[in-house]
Design an enzyme around this catalytic site. Structure first.
Site, PDB file in Angstrom:
ATOM      1  N   CYS A  71     -24.278  41.572  -4.063  1.00 52.87           N
ATOM      2  CA  CYS A  71     -23.005  41.280  -4.720  1.00 52.87           C
ATOM      3  C   CYS A  71     -22.801  42.241  -5.902  1.00 52.87           C
ATOM      4  O   CYS A  71     -23.728  42.486  -6.674  1.00 52.87           O
ATOM      5  CB  CYS A  71     -22.990  39.831  -5.212  1.00 52.87           C
ATOM      6  SG  CYS A  71     -21.426  39.382  -5.983  1.00 52.87           S
ATOM      7  N   CYS A  75     -23.804  38.343 -12.557  1.00 59.05           N
ATOM      8  CA  CYS A  75     -24.121  36.987 -13.052  1.00 59.05           C
ATOM      9  C   CYS A  75     -25.642  36.870 -13.249  1.00 59.05           C
ATOM     10  O   CYS A  75     -26.403  36.973 -12.285  1.00 59.05           O
ATOM     11  CB  CYS A  75     -23.609  35.945 -12.068  1.00 59.05           C
ATOM     12  SG  CYS A  75     -21.930  36.267 -11.495  1.00 59.05           S
ATOM     13  N   CYS A  78     -28.016  34.775 -10.980  1.00 57.43           N
ATOM     14  CA  CYS A  78     -27.829  34.756  -9.525  1.00 57.43           C
ATOM     15  C   CYS A  78     -28.762  35.691  -8.760  1.00 57.43           C
ATOM     16  O   CYS A  78     -28.780  36.910  -8.986  1.00 57.43           O
ATOM     17  CB  CYS A  78     -26.384  35.099  -9.195  1.00 57.43           C
ATOM     18  SG  CYS A  78     -26.069  34.907  -7.430  1.00 57.43           S
ATOM     19  N   CYS A 115     -19.793  23.464   3.289  1.00 50.87           N
ATOM     20  CA  CYS A 115     -19.388  24.438   2.267  1.00 50.87           C
ATOM     21  C   CYS A 115     -19.946  25.811   2.610  1.00 50.87           C
ATOM     22  O   CYS A 115     -21.165  25.958   2.772  1.00 50.87           O
ATOM     23  CB  CYS A 115     -19.933  24.036   0.900  1.00 50.87           C
ATOM     24  SG  CYS A 115     -19.439  22.387   0.406  1.00 50.87           S
ATOM     25  N   CYS A 146     -15.084  23.514   2.799  1.00 47.15           N
ATOM     26  CA  CYS A 146     -15.070  24.069   1.447  1.00 47.15           C
ATOM     27  C   CYS A 146     -15.545  25.512   1.539  1.00 47.15           C
ATOM     28  O   CYS A 146     -16.430  25.820   2.338  1.00 47.15           O
ATOM     29  CB  CYS A 146     -16.013  23.265   0.542  1.00 47.15           C
ATOM     30  SG  CYS A 146     -16.127  23.945  -1.135  1.00 47.15           S
ATOM     31  N   CYS A 206     -12.789  22.554  -6.580  1.00 48.58           N
ATOM     32  CA  CYS A 206     -14.188  22.228  -6.871  1.00 48.58           C
ATOM     33  C   CYS A 206     -14.628  23.202  -7.952  1.00 48.58           C
ATOM     34  O   CYS A 206     -14.689  24.409  -7.711  1.00 48.58           O
ATOM     35  CB  CYS A 206     -15.028  22.396  -5.599  1.00 48.58           C
ATOM     36  SG  CYS A 206     -16.798  22.210  -5.881  1.00 48.58           S
ATOM     37  N   ARG A 278     -20.876  16.289  -8.806  1.00 53.47           N
ATOM     38  CA  ARG A 278     -21.984  16.606  -7.891  1.00 53.47           C
ATOM     39  C   ARG A 278     -23.251  16.979  -8.642  1.00 53.47           C
ATOM     40  O   ARG A 278     -23.249  17.874  -9.487  1.00 53.47           O
ATOM     41  CB  ARG A 278     -21.598  17.754  -6.946  1.00 53.47           C
ATOM     42  CG  ARG A 278     -22.744  18.102  -5.988  1.00 53.47           C
ATOM     43  CD  ARG A 278     -22.345  19.130  -4.947  1.00 53.47           C
ATOM     44  NE  ARG A 278     -21.244  18.669  -4.147  1.00 53.47           N
ATOM     45  CZ  ARG A 278     -20.184  19.408  -3.837  1.00 53.47           C
ATOM     46  NH1 ARG A 278     -20.097  20.650  -4.260  1.00 53.47           N
ATOM     47  NH2 ARG A 278     -19.227  18.907  -3.092  1.00 53.47           N
TER      48      ARG A 278
HETATM   49  N1  SAM Z   1     -19.727  34.723  -5.211  1.00 51.07           N
HETATM   50  C1  SAM Z   1     -18.957  33.584  -5.366  1.00 51.07           C
HETATM   51  C2  SAM Z   1     -18.722  33.210  -6.811  1.00 51.07           C
HETATM   52  O1  SAM Z   1     -19.538  33.522  -7.657  1.00 51.07           O
HETATM   53  O2  SAM Z   1     -17.697  32.584  -7.089  1.00 51.07           O
HETATM   54  C3  SAM Z   1     -19.487  32.383  -4.620  1.00 51.07           C
HETATM   55  C4  SAM Z   1     -20.964  32.110  -4.546  1.00 51.07           C
HETATM   56  S1  SAM Z   1     -21.794  31.774  -6.081  1.00 51.07           S
HETATM   57  C5  SAM Z   1     -23.475  31.836  -5.590  1.00 51.07           C
HETATM   58  C6  SAM Z   1     -21.408  30.060  -6.384  1.00 51.07           C
HETATM   59  C7  SAM Z   1     -21.988  29.411  -7.606  1.00 51.07           C
HETATM   60  O3  SAM Z   1     -23.361  29.141  -7.407  1.00 51.07           O
HETATM   61  C8  SAM Z   1     -21.962  30.159  -8.915  1.00 51.07           C
HETATM   62  O4  SAM Z   1     -20.723  30.128  -9.538  1.00 51.07           O
HETATM   63  C9  SAM Z   1     -22.991  29.423  -9.723  1.00 51.07           C
HETATM   64  O5  SAM Z   1     -22.368  28.389 -10.468  1.00 51.07           O
HETATM   65  C10 SAM Z   1     -23.928  28.838  -8.665  1.00 51.07           C
HETATM   66  N2  SAM Z   1     -25.268  29.443  -8.760  1.00 51.07           N
HETATM   67  C11 SAM Z   1     -25.619  30.679  -8.369  1.00 51.07           C
HETATM   68  N3  SAM Z   1     -26.915  30.929  -8.620  1.00 51.07           N
HETATM   69  C12 SAM Z   1     -27.411  29.813  -9.207  1.00 51.07           C
HETATM   70  C13 SAM Z   1     -28.684  29.462  -9.729  1.00 51.07           C
HETATM   71  N4  SAM Z   1     -29.710  30.304  -9.722  1.00 51.07           N
HETATM   72  N5  SAM Z   1     -28.839  28.214 -10.236  1.00 51.07           N
HETATM   73  C14 SAM Z   1     -27.800  27.344 -10.266  1.00 51.07           C
HETATM   74  N6  SAM Z   1     -26.569  27.642  -9.798  1.00 51.07           N
HETATM   75  C15 SAM Z   1     -26.370  28.851  -9.288  1.00 51.07           C
HETATM   76 FE1  SF4 Z   2     -22.013  37.363  -6.880  1.00 42.55          FE
HETATM   77 FE2  SF4 Z   2     -23.824  35.531  -7.396  1.00 42.55          FE
HETATM   78 FE3  SF4 Z   2     -21.995  36.120  -9.223  1.00 42.55          FE
HETATM   79 FE4  SF4 Z   2     -21.262  34.817  -6.936  1.00 42.55          FE
HETATM   80  S1  SF4 Z   2     -22.608  34.044  -8.555  1.00 42.55           S
HETATM   81  S2  SF4 Z   2     -20.235  36.554  -7.928  1.00 42.55           S
HETATM   82  S3  SF4 Z   2     -22.718  35.757  -5.506  1.00 42.55           S
HETATM   83  S4  SF4 Z   2     -23.590  37.513  -8.445  1.00 42.55           S
END
Ligand code: SAM
Ligand code: SF4
Ligand code: DTB
Length: 374
Positions: A71, A75, A78, A115, A146, A206, A278
């Site tokens: 990606c 973040c 992530c 989802c 979702c 959501c 949730r």
């Molecule tokens: N890429 C898209 C986005 O960021 O909107 C969708 C997938 S992203 C993985 C969805 C959500 O997963 C993130 O906004 C975050 O809140 C949650 N998430 C990701 N990594 C995580 C982690 N290590 N622990 C807890 N929540 C996590």
């Molecule tokens: Fe990409 Fe992870 Fe951020 Fe979603 S949460 S935008 S998958 S880096």
């Protein structure tokens, strides 16, 4: 007789104020709720919860990563960000049949919502048709749908709604102030715009966040305040406990005290009385007692199935055993039909979905006995 010095205020005095649906909670009010004596806080959360929901019903969703890793966003929590080396098996967009197969398995195991998540900044046009086909195929199985695909504009949101998408997940993640410490490649405003597009397209929202990223109590209050300002409140509010993945910048952040986490769930319940809250990521690392407290605090939705997107979630048998132990049962679509549908078309569509779900469940090894079906 004078009351004891520490006597609580009578329940009926707090009840009316507790049940109001508001969007104008101040930071000070939210911080005060977060700081209440724990028993008082859980009592208030239970009052609110029992007014709007069956306290023993939990909505059950299953997650699938339809496009994994690489990606472009940064973040810090992530594992799927291309900026960090997390030893992840990357995968391009899954084939539709594979997604449908996984959705059937989730339905047959007792999930009522499926989802689908993609590691995108935002969906590309060439993937969009495929994603819309996934929505309609999964929906035709009698599941609620979702998706979480990153940022979407209003045209994309309308197309997803047209394909039958029920919910779009897009999290605010943390407070506006702490946000810049966690993500630099998209703004808080971008997130709010996506949520506005989703709402305008008529889909259910959501949106929630992650706790345990090193934020302050004020940041937790400010995240909840941002969620509560959304009008209407998001129908679904995922509260994630950070899953610390080696290779991400947050891998060594200090653990959040589970009681602090439960407090945030209880306050989310009080602030957004009609939303599903949730208990989201982080259950694999949580004790059963912490999870039980989360349900007591008003959480009424979980992810079910051994994987979240890329990290572990409790095995299905463990969750079935936990539900049995706590006397919980999965909430089914048909229960909410009566409460949320007023027009005939909506009632018929939802009932059809519920019937499909019920017949699949009678064939399957369901999550738990559901008293609402009896
Ligand atoms: N890429 C898209 C986005 O960021 O909107 C969708 C997938 S992203 C993985 C969805 C959500 O997963 C993130 O906004 C975050 O809140 C949650 N998430 C990701 N990594 C995580 C982690 N290590 N622990 C807890 N929540 C996590
Ligand atoms: Fe990409 Fe992870 Fe951020 Fe979603 S949460 S935008 S998958 S880096
Ligand atoms: C949400 O709030 N949590 C889910 C879902 N929405 C998409 C994702 C949790 C991801 C946890 C880390 C992983 O498994 O990759």
């Amino acid at each position: 007789m004078p009351s004891a010095p520490n006597a609580p205020s009578p329940p009926e005095q707090t009840l009316a104020g507790n049940l109001e649906v508001r969007h104008d909670w101040s930071l000070a009010e939210i911080e005060a709720l977060l700081a209440l004596p724990f028993n008082d806080l859980l009592f208030r959360a239970q009052q609110v919860h029992r007014t709007h929901f069956d306290p023993n019903a939990v909505q059950v969703s299953t997650l699938l990563s339809i496009k994994t890793g690489a990606c472009p966003e940064d973040c810090k929590y992530c594992p799927q960000s291309g900026h960090y080396n997390t030893d992840l098996d990357k995968e391009k967009l899954l084939e539709i049949e594979k997604v449908v197969e996984q959705a059937k398995a989730a339905r047959d195991a007792g999930a009522s919502r499926f989802c689908m998540g993609a590691a995108w900044r935002s969906p590309r046009e060439k993937d969009f048709e495929v994603v819309m086909e996934m929505v309609s195929r999964v929906k035709s199985l009698g599941l609620e749908t979702c998706m979480t695909l990153g940022m979407v504009d209003s045209d994309q949101a309308k197309r997803l709604a047209g394909a039958g998408l029920d919910y779009y997940n897009h999290n605010l993640d943390t407070s506006p102030d702490y946000y810049g410490e966690i993500i630099t490649t998209r703004t808080y405003g971008d997130r709010l715009e996506t949520l506005a597009s989703v709402r305008e397209a008529g889909m259910k929202v959501c949106s929630g966040g992650i706790l345990g990223m090193g934020e302050t109590p004020r940041d937790r209050a400010a995240l909840l305040q941002q969620l509560v300002r959304l009008e209407p409140h998001p129908e679904s509010v995922p509260i994630n406990m950070l899953v610390k993945v080696p290779g991400t910048p947050l891998e060594d952040v200090e653990d959040l005290d589970p009681i602090v986490f439960i407090r945030a769930i209880a306050v989310a319940r009080i602030l957004m009385p009609k939303s599903h809250v949730r208990l989201s990521a982080g259950r694999e690392q949580m004790s059963e007692s912490t999870q039980a407290l989360a349900f007591l605090a008003g959480a009424n939705s979980i992810f079910y199935g051994e994987r979240l997107l890329t990290t572990a979630n409790p095995q299905a048998e463990r969750d079935r055993a936990l539900f049995d132990k706590l006397g919980l049962h999965p909430e089914h679509v048909e229960k909410r039909v009566r409460e949320t549908c007023t027009d005939d078309t909506c009632q018929r569509e939802n009932l059809e979905a519920a019937m499909a779900l019920k017949s699949s469940q009678s064939r399957a090894d369901t999550l738990a006995y559901d008293a609402t079906l009896a």
